[in-house]
Design an enzyme around this catalytic site. Structure first.
Site, mmCIF file in Angstrom:
data_model
loop_
_atom_site.group_PDB
_atom_site.id
_atom_site.type_symbol
_atom_site.label_atom_id
_atom_site.label_comp_id
_atom_site.label_asym_id
_atom_site.label_seq_id
_atom_site.Cartn_x
_atom_site.Cartn_y
_atom_site.Cartn_z
ATOM 1 N N ASP A 81 0.863 -1.183 0.000
ATOM 2 C CA ASP A 81 0.000 0.000 0.000
ATOM 3 C C ASP A 81 0.900 1.234 0.000
ATOM 4 O OD1 ASP A 81 -1.988 1.843 0.341
ATOM 5 O OD2 ASP A 81 -2.649 1.161 2.298
ATOM 6 N N PHE A 94 -9.646 -0.097 -0.549
ATOM 7 C CA PHE A 94 -9.387 -1.091 0.492
ATOM 8 C C PHE A 94 -9.986 -2.423 0.062
ATOM 9 C CE2 PHE A 94 -9.348 -3.303 4.474
ATOM 10 C CZ PHE A 94 -8.131 -2.901 4.989
ATOM 11 N N ARG A 137 -10.528 -13.230 5.353
ATOM 12 C CA ARG A 137 -9.287 -13.843 4.855
ATOM 13 C C ARG A 137 -9.555 -15.094 4.039
ATOM 14 N NH1 ARG A 137 -5.062 -11.200 7.430
ATOM 15 N NH2 ARG A 137 -5.345 -10.634 9.613
HETATM 16 P P1 IMP Z 1 1.901 -0.586 3.724
HETATM 17 O O1 IMP Z 1 2.918 -0.593 4.822
HETATM 18 O O2 IMP Z 1 1.098 0.695 3.718
HETATM 19 O O3 IMP Z 1 2.452 -0.924 2.372
HETATM 20 O O4 IMP Z 1 0.829 -1.667 4.103
HETATM 21 C C1 IMP Z 1 1.153 -2.968 4.149
HETATM 22 C C2 IMP Z 1 0.177 -3.829 4.918
HETATM 23 O O5 IMP Z 1 -1.053 -3.167 5.215
HETATM 24 C C3 IMP Z 1 -0.197 -4.998 4.063
HETATM 25 O O6 IMP Z 1 0.732 -6.050 4.192
HETATM 26 C C4 IMP Z 1 -1.582 -5.347 4.595
HETATM 27 O O7 IMP Z 1 -1.470 -6.206 5.699
HETATM 28 C C5 IMP Z 1 -2.157 -4.021 5.015
HETATM 29 N N1 IMP Z 1 -3.015 -3.448 3.956
HETATM 30 C C6 IMP Z 1 -2.732 -2.420 3.133
HETATM 31 N N2 IMP Z 1 -3.724 -2.169 2.275
HETATM 32 C C7 IMP Z 1 -4.673 -3.091 2.561
HETATM 33 C C8 IMP Z 1 -5.958 -3.370 1.979
HETATM 34 O O8 IMP Z 1 -6.457 -2.734 1.025
HETATM 35 N N3 IMP Z 1 -6.650 -4.401 2.548
HETATM 36 C C9 IMP Z 1 -6.153 -5.150 3.579
HETATM 37 N N4 IMP Z 1 -4.955 -4.918 4.133
HETATM 38 C C10 IMP Z 1 -4.221 -3.894 3.630
#
Ligand code: IMP
Ligand code: MG
Length: 181
Positions: free
Chosen positions: A108, A157, A170
């Site tokens: 993300d 999301f 999940r």
């Molecule tokens: P980041 O650090 O912002 O890249 O987010 C990484 C983690 O956030 C991922 O490994 C997911 O566990 C969670 N995450 C980010 N976006 C989503 C989403 O759209 N749905 C569910 N989990 C998310």
């Protein structure tokens, strides 16, 4: 069972179908199996979201490999990143001299991955590659490196195929957009 107890209630639409996921995971597995043909990488799955992808991807790779998991926390139960990453469960073995394949469910902001790359690269692995099932089309942390991506998706999301909201969804076989309810 009432309508709001169904496993897919709260899903606005399917974004990546079960068939699309299975086809892409088989391709990624073949690609990675070839890259590590003469080696034995440690696949590092990031809990909890990557557990489904890890199970399918590892079985699609035809080389020898080791499977381990790390748990990091950045989101808690919210759908927004808190910006703080911490290790909740570390690897079981040293990784010095080993080929590491980080297996992520979704990138993300890229903050989690940038942190993991920093931590793991300090431990002296022979190589580090990153495979993620999903990557959002948005600006990412500058230190993020993704070698293999299943699907680029819009900045919404999503849940399913390992991904959750507050621990639910999940077990869906597809990736869907969460409608926020
Ligand atoms: P980041 O650090 O912002 O890249 O987010 C990484 C983690 O956030 C991922 O490994 C997911 O566990 C969670 N995450 C980010 N976006 C989503 C989403 O759209 N749905 C569910 N989990 C998310
Ligand atoms: Mg995750």
């Amino acid at each position: 069972m009432t309508d709001d107890q169904r496993m897919d209630s709260g899903i606005a639409r399917v974004l990546v179908s079960e068939e699309q996921i299975q086809e892409r995971v088989a391709q990624l597995g073949a690609e990675l199996g070839e890259i590590y043909r003469d080696g034995c990488p440690i696949l590092v799955g990031i809990l909890t979201g990557a557990f489904v992808f890890m199970a399918d991807l590892s079985r699609a790779m035809t080389c020898q490999l080791d499977v381990q998991f790390m748990a990091v926390s950045s989101y808690g139960v919210s759908t927004q990143s808190s910006g703080v990453v911490k290790i909740l469960k570390d690897l079981d073995t040293p990784i010095e001299g080993r080929d590491i394949l980080i297996v992520e469910d979704i990138i993300d902001s890229g903050l989690t991955l940038a942190y993991l790359l920093d931590v793991l690269s300090r431990r002296g692995p022979k190589s580090i590659r990153v495979v993620t099932l999903l990557m959002k089309e948005r600006e990412h942390h500058p230190n993020v490196q993704v070698d293999h991506c299943g699907f680029l998706i819009p900045d919404e999301f999503v849940v399913g195929y390992g991904l959750d909201v507050a621990g639910r969804y999940r077990n869906l076989s597809y990736v869907g957009v969460y409608d926020g309810s």
